[in-house]
Scaffold this motif. Structure first.
Motif, PDB file in Angstrom:
ATOM      1  N   ILE A 222       0.866  -1.179   0.000  1.00  0.00           N
ATOM      2  CA  ILE A 222       0.000   0.000   0.000  1.00  0.00           C
ATOM      3  C   ILE A 222       0.903   1.230   0.000  1.00  0.00           C
ATOM      4  N   PRO A 223       0.751   2.121  -0.986  1.00  0.00           N
ATOM      5  CA  PRO A 223       1.679   3.263  -1.065  1.00  0.00           C
ATOM      6  C   PRO A 223       1.531   4.212   0.121  1.00  0.00           C
ATOM      7  N   ASP A 224       2.676   4.726   0.585  1.00  0.00           N
ATOM      8  CA  ASP A 224       2.680   5.681   1.693  1.00  0.00           C
ATOM      9  C   ASP A 224       1.910   6.944   1.341  1.00  0.00           C
ATOM     10  N   SER A 225       1.868   7.284   0.040  1.00  0.00           N
ATOM     11  CA  SER A 225       1.255   8.548  -0.382  1.00  0.00           C
ATOM     12  C   SER A 225      -0.217   8.639  -0.010  1.00  0.00           C
ATOM     13  N   LEU A 226      -0.877   7.480   0.196  1.00  0.00           N
ATOM     14  CA  LEU A 226      -2.289   7.524   0.570  1.00  0.00           C
ATOM     15  C   LEU A 226      -2.481   8.222   1.912  1.00  0.00           C
ATOM     16  N   GLY A 227      -1.447   8.246   2.700  1.00  0.00           N
ATOM     17  CA  GLY A 227      -1.535   8.922   3.991  1.00  0.00           C
ATOM     18  C   GLY A 227      -1.695  10.428   3.876  1.00  0.00           C
ATOM     19  N   GLN A 228      -1.500  10.975   2.648  1.00  0.00           N
ATOM     20  CA  GLN A 228      -1.650  12.420   2.439  1.00  0.00           C
ATOM     21  C   GLN A 228      -3.114  12.822   2.234  1.00  0.00           C
ATOM     22  N   LEU A 229      -4.001  11.850   2.031  1.00  0.00           N
ATOM     23  CA  LEU A 229      -5.393  12.143   1.678  1.00  0.00           C
ATOM     24  C   LEU A 229      -6.180  12.458   2.940  1.00  0.00           C
ATOM     25  N   LYS A 230      -6.141  13.713   3.341  1.00  0.00           N
ATOM     26  CA  LYS A 230      -6.703  14.095   4.640  1.00  0.00           C
ATOM     27  C   LYS A 230      -8.218  14.039   4.672  1.00  0.00           C
ATOM     28  N   TYR A 231      -8.888  13.958   3.495  1.00  0.00           N
ATOM     29  CA  TYR A 231     -10.347  13.870   3.475  1.00  0.00           C
ATOM     30  C   TYR A 231     -10.842  12.430   3.297  1.00  0.00           C
ATOM     31  N   LEU A 232      -9.936  11.492   3.200  1.00  0.00           N
ATOM     32  CA  LEU A 232     -10.311  10.106   2.938  1.00  0.00           C
ATOM     33  C   LEU A 232     -11.170   9.571   4.084  1.00  0.00           C
ATOM     34  N   SER A 233     -12.350   9.052   3.741  1.00  0.00           N
ATOM     35  CA  SER A 233     -13.227   8.488   4.775  1.00  0.00           C
ATOM     36  C   SER A 233     -13.454   6.995   4.588  1.00  0.00           C
ATOM     37  N   ALA A 234     -13.172   6.469   3.389  1.00  0.00           N
ATOM     38  CA  ALA A 234     -13.375   5.036   3.160  1.00  0.00           C
ATOM     39  C   ALA A 234     -12.260   4.512   2.283  1.00  0.00           C
ATOM     40  N   ILE A 235     -11.580   3.485   2.755  1.00  0.00           N
ATOM     41  CA  ILE A 235     -10.549   2.833   1.969  1.00  0.00           C
ATOM     42  C   ILE A 235     -10.832   1.330   1.985  1.00  0.00           C
ATOM     43  N   ALA A 236     -11.045   0.781   0.786  1.00  0.00           N
ATOM     44  CA  ALA A 236     -11.392  -0.639   0.657  1.00  0.00           C
ATOM     45  C   ALA A 236     -10.433  -1.273  -0.340  1.00  0.00           C
ATOM     46  N   LEU A 237      -9.499  -2.044   0.172  1.00  0.00           N
ATOM     47  CA  LEU A 237      -8.477  -2.669  -0.666  1.00  0.00           C
ATOM     48  C   LEU A 237      -8.443  -4.178  -0.453  1.00  0.00           C
ATOM     49  N   GLY A 238      -9.515  -4.732   0.072  1.00  0.00           N
ATOM     50  CA  GLY A 238      -9.537  -6.163   0.354  1.00  0.00           C
ATOM     51  C   GLY A 238      -9.556  -7.007  -0.897  1.00  0.00           C
TER      52      GLY A 238
END
Length: 988
Positions: A222-238
């Motif tokens: 999982i890329p570290d850059s996703l940690g920059q998405l301060k508005y992210l409310s749902a992440i589904a990578l299953g």
């Protein structure tokens, strides 16, 4: 402002749930849809819409029937225009069942702001011309059959806020050009066939709220850059192939509501302060990974949690979370970890669970919890727990009284622990209890006058008698298993009240006395196991009537003290359906039993010694003759040990690696029957007694093989049905090289699998007879009966998850048996098949229900879909993966479009040539063929009804079997002039 409502299906890897989407919905500019006139508008849009319609080859709901010159195109269904300019702004034809392709002319409607075509059967590539739509804000094409790559020029649609391309057949990568979409808020690309890794440039989408890329083939980390998405409310990578750890920066996104990374190969541990970092977290799905460490105490700070699924990982240590603060928590699933400290208070967390006012499911089975269940005094417990599973731990002590206060409880499983004492009498008051799995003494208070359907107390240390209260006047029991205990006394006379009882297993106890005659009132009884007890007396004649008048299909009375005559009617007329060995004083019965004739009462004996002497001499001669005959039969039987009628192995016989190696001639290729996903199947036989069996040797190097072995063992140990492959024993050992060895031994099926009959190779076509229509119908009913049993009547409802012709085996009489339970799942509760779940499933392409590809949980309706495809394959002779099924055409649509006028071009040509004729014969043959065509059409209709796209639209398996039985009953009389119909099967 007009709110766009975006619906997301529930899924096992938790693609964003509906309630979450409602909360996350964004606002789009207002579009006032006024009543359009027939004048005005734009001819470009008009022509583009007509081109769209021209590419639709099937419109089952007539959604485009209004698209004609009788009305202005702004009034056409699914079309919305702007008030002033009369240009098309919205094209919304979702869930209309449309089949066809998406016309590139849609790219000419330059005022389009929303394209919503989800839940259809559109195929082909997504037209690159969509890149012209610079005003487009919503592109929602979920749940179609689009293929190819995502067009890179969608980056020209600079106003896109929602990109919904999930549940298609897209391949390739996420185009790097999309990085310029600065307004993008939601990316929905889950369940396609996209590969490589998750691109780091996703971190450029500063407004991104939802990232759903589950169920593809993304690898890497999982890329570290996703940690920059301060508005992210749902992440589904299953459901991908992700490895590594979850970047720590992800846990710093305090807005996250949903975090789903289930069914990957991730490792690492959870941050100790996860509950403080993610205070708004509602769903945490991390099952099926390799996470370690303890479950953080801080989870109790995430007070909005609804669902925690951490099962099938390697979590360890004591569980110290105070769940009492999680008042919204509905499900907690920690199954299959290594939790438990071994201390006396390792189960104290359960007290806090009982304070959760919305909790319905608690699953902590298969861990290492020790100690005793906490006992506390409570006047009232408010939790609505329906499912409580704690089996396969090391829990000891007595059962606490508070269990009887869980008034909503329908499933209670504390088996395979170290519980002592008696079952609390108060448990008998749980009016909703349907499944009870315990190991303790049966209390007489456990009266079954309410809703208890399954009582499974097998393989424990139960003693005492069987309480008559189990068979109350209003008994609802469907299955009762008390086998392998130390029960004494007789079978209560009240057994006759069990009108719903399908299965009764009281074998391997110390029961005695005679069998109650009232057992003949159990008119739903299918299987009866009474072997290895001390029952005595004669076999009640009512047993025979159970088969004759009702349903009894298998009975095992072996190794008791029965005497007298064995009936010859009903179930006793079928040699393969009874077992009476080990009762030395029985006589009579059918000839296959080889029992002595029953004595006939003659005239008074003469009073002189000469006659006595003659009798003695004749008896000796007769005995010698019988001994000689028996020896002859034994040698003859031994000589033909490899014939189809050779004896089978004794169930649960201990078997070693060396024995299997020898029985299969060193796993010789000449003994190979077939090769599956997790191993190879061989035919084996013992030279000593000629017993023939089939053995599946697991390839433990294959990922998932060990889980498959355990799943099949768990499933097959509790199922008993005439149409399921019988497991004889298992072997878990070490081979001669010191490697782990696992194998499953089954009853041998001499006629192989159904796939070889439906699709013989070119070498078998001339050697093997084809299946007639009636044989196919019989097999279909057999398979349906097996599924009906698994779904509705076995102790724990089971979903097969991999129904296909190669998993359907045929015995000597062409009776079908469903096998291969390597992907089988126990159904925790009968719930809506669109709900999210923590159980992942794939199955086999072509037979797997479409919602499984969408992430929905394993469900009975998923098996029904596979069954529907199987029915259509048996009638059409076409596999669901045949080359003709391209561009959105599938077996379901192929059969549906052929009804009723093109049926002759659709069905298997072998069925047209049956009985030595052709389907368009004249005279009496024509009438018979008309009935055959009617039968085929009816079967296809059932297949279509079972394989509907939406799970809610599918026929229940019980109804499907009833329909097929009616179809067979209507078809059989038309065949009676050709041959004698022999019970259930014949040779046509």
């Amino acid at each position: 402002m007009r709110s766009l409502r975006i619906s997301f299906p529930f899924s096992m890897v938790c693609i964003v749930p509906l309630f979450l989407i409602m909360q996350l919905s964004f606002k789009a500019p207002s579009i006032d849809v006024a009543s359009a006139t027939t004048a005005g508008g734009n001819e470009t849009d008009h022509l583009a819409l007509l081109e769209f319609k021209a590419k639709i080859v099937h419109d089952p709901q007539n959604a485009t029937s209004s698209w004609n010159d009788s009305a202005h195109f702004c009034n056409w269904e699914g079309v919305t225009c702007g008030r002033k300019h009369k240009r098309v702004t919205i094209l919304d034809l979702n869930s209309k069942g449309l089949v066809g392709t998406l016309s590139p002319y849609v790219g000419n409607m330059s005022f389009l702001r929303e394209i919503t075509l989800y839940n259809n059967s559109l195929q082909g590539e997504i037209p690159s011309e969509l890149g012209r739509l610079f005003r487009l804000q919503v592109l929602y094409l979920n749940n179609n059959s689009f293929e190819g790559k995502i067009p890179s020029n969608l980056s020209e649609c600079s106003n896109i806020m929602l990109l919904g391309l999930a549940y298609n057949n897209l391949v390739g990568n996420i185009p790097v050009e999309l990085a310029t979409l600065s307004k993008l808020r939601k990316i929905l690309i889950h369940f396609n066939y996209m590969s490589n890794g998750i691109p780091p440039f996703l971190g450029n989408f500063s407004l991104l709220e939802v990232l759903s890329a589950a169920g593809n083939f993304f690898g890497g980390s999982i890329p570290d850059s996703l940690g920059q998405l301060k508005y992210l409310s749902a992440i589904a990578l299953g459901g991908n192939n992700l490895s590594g750890i979850i970047p720590p920066a992800i846990y710093n996104i305090s807005s996250i509501i949903l975090l789903s990374v289930a069914n990957n190969s991730l490792h690492g541990s959870l941050p100790p302060n996860i509950g403080l970092l993610l205070p708004h977290l509602q769903k945490l799905q991390m099952w099926g990974n390799h996470f370690t460490g303890s479950i953080p105490v801080s989870l109790s700070n995430a007070s909005e949690l609804l669902y925690i699924a951490l099962l099938d990982n390697n979590f360890t240590g004591k569980l110290d979370v105070d769940f009492g603060g999680l008042q919204r928590l509905g499900e907690l699933n920690l199954h299959g970890n290594h939790l438990g400290s071994g201390g006396d208070n390792s189960l104290d967390f359960i007290i806090s669970l009982l304070n959760c006012s919305n909790l319905k499911l608690v699953e902590i089975a298969s861990n290492q919890f020790q100690g005793v269940l906490p006992n506390f005094v409570a006047n009232n417990i408010s939790t609505p727990i329906e499912w409580l599973a704690m089996e396969y731990n090391q829990i000891g002590g007595r059962l606490p009284p508070w269990l009887s206060m869980l008034v909503s409880l329908s499933h209670l499983d504390i088996g395979f622990n170290q519980i002592t004492g008696t079952i609390p009498m108060e448990i008998g008051s749980l009016s909703r209890l349907q499944r009870l799995y315990l190991d303790s003494v049966i209390p007489s208070s456990l009266d079954n006058s309410h809703t208890l359907l399954f009582l499974m107390l097998s393989h424990n240390n139960l003693n005492g008698t069987i309480p008559k209260q189990l068979f109350a006047t209003q008994s609802m029991l469907v299955s009762l298993a008390l086998d392998q205990n130390h029960l004494v006394g007789s079978l209560p006379l009240e057994i006759g009240n069990s009108f719903n009882l399908n299965e009764l297993d009281i074998s391997q106890n110390l029961l005695s006395g005679e069998i109650p005659i009232d057992i003949g009132r159990c008119n739903s009884l299918l299987t009866l196991y009474m072997h290895h007890n001390n029952f005595e007396g004669t076999i009640p004649p009512s047993f025979a009537s159970l088969r004759k008048k009702f349903r009894l299909e298998y009975i095992n009375l072996s190794f008791n003290n029965f005497e007298g005559e064995v009936p010859i009617k009903g179930v006793f007329a079928n040699f393969s359906a009874i077992s009476i060995v080990g009762n030395n004083r029985l006589c009579g019965g059918i000839s296959e039993l080889q029992l002595p004739r029953c004595p006939v009462e003659g005239s008074k004996r003469r009073k002189f010694h000469l006659v006595n002497l003659v009798v003695i001499i004749m008896s000796c001669i007769f005995g010698i003759s019988m001994l000689s005959t028996a020896m002859y039969c034994w040698f003859k039987k031994k000589k033909r040990g490899h014939s189809p009628a050779s004896p089978q192995m004794k169930s649960f016989q201990k078997i070693s690696y060396q024995m299997i190696l020898k029985a299969t001639d060193g796993f010789s290729s000449t003994k190979l029957i077939g090769v599956g996903s997790f191993g190879s199947v061989y035919q084996g036989s013992f030279a000593e007694d000629g017993a023939t069996f089939a053995v599946k040797v697991l390839n433990l190097q294959q990922r998932g093989a060990s889980k498959s072995f355990m799943a099949e063992c768990k499933a097959l140990r509790i199922v008993r049905h005439r149409n399921l492959v019988k497991i004889i024993t298992s072997c878990s050992s070490i081979d001669f090289q010191g490697n782990d060895f696992k194998a499953l031994v089954y009853e041998y099926m001499p006629n192989g699998n159904l796939n070889k009959w439906l699709h013989p190779d070119h070498l078998e076509i001339d050697e093997q007879p084809s299946l007639s229509l009636l044989q196919r119908l019989n097999i279909a009913i057999d398979v349906g009966n097996a599924l009906d049993y698994l779904h509705h009547h076995c102790p724990k409802p089971i979903i097969h998850c991999d129904l296909k012709p190669s998993n359907i085996l045929l015995d000597n009489d062409m009776v079908a048996h469903v096998g291969d339970f390597g992907l089988a799942k126990f159904l925790p509760q009968l719930i809506n098949p669109t709900q999210s779940s923590s159980i992942g499933v794939r199955g086999t392409i072509g037979y797997t229900a479409p919602e499984y590809g969408l992430g929905s949980e394993a469900s009975t309706s998923g098996d029904v879909y596979s069954y529907g495809i199987l029915l259509l394959e048996m009638v059409t002779g076409k596999k669901p993966t045949d080359d003709i099924f391209v561009e959105g055409l599938n077996l379901h649509n192929f059969a549906k479009m052929a009804l009723p006028n093109q049926i002759l071009e659709t069905i298997d040509s072998i069925l047209l040539q049956e009985d030595g004729g052709v389907i368009n014969s004249q005279g009496p043959e024509l009438a018979r063929n008309d009935r055959k065509i009617e039968c085929i059409i009816d079967i296809i209709k059932v297949g279509i009804a079972c394989s509907m796209e939406s799970p809610q639209d599918r026929m229940d398996i019980s109804n499907a079997v009833n329909e097929l039985n009616s179809i067979r009953n209507n078809f059989i009389p038309s065949r009676m002039g050709l041959s004698v119909y022999r019970g259930k099967y014949n040779s046509y």
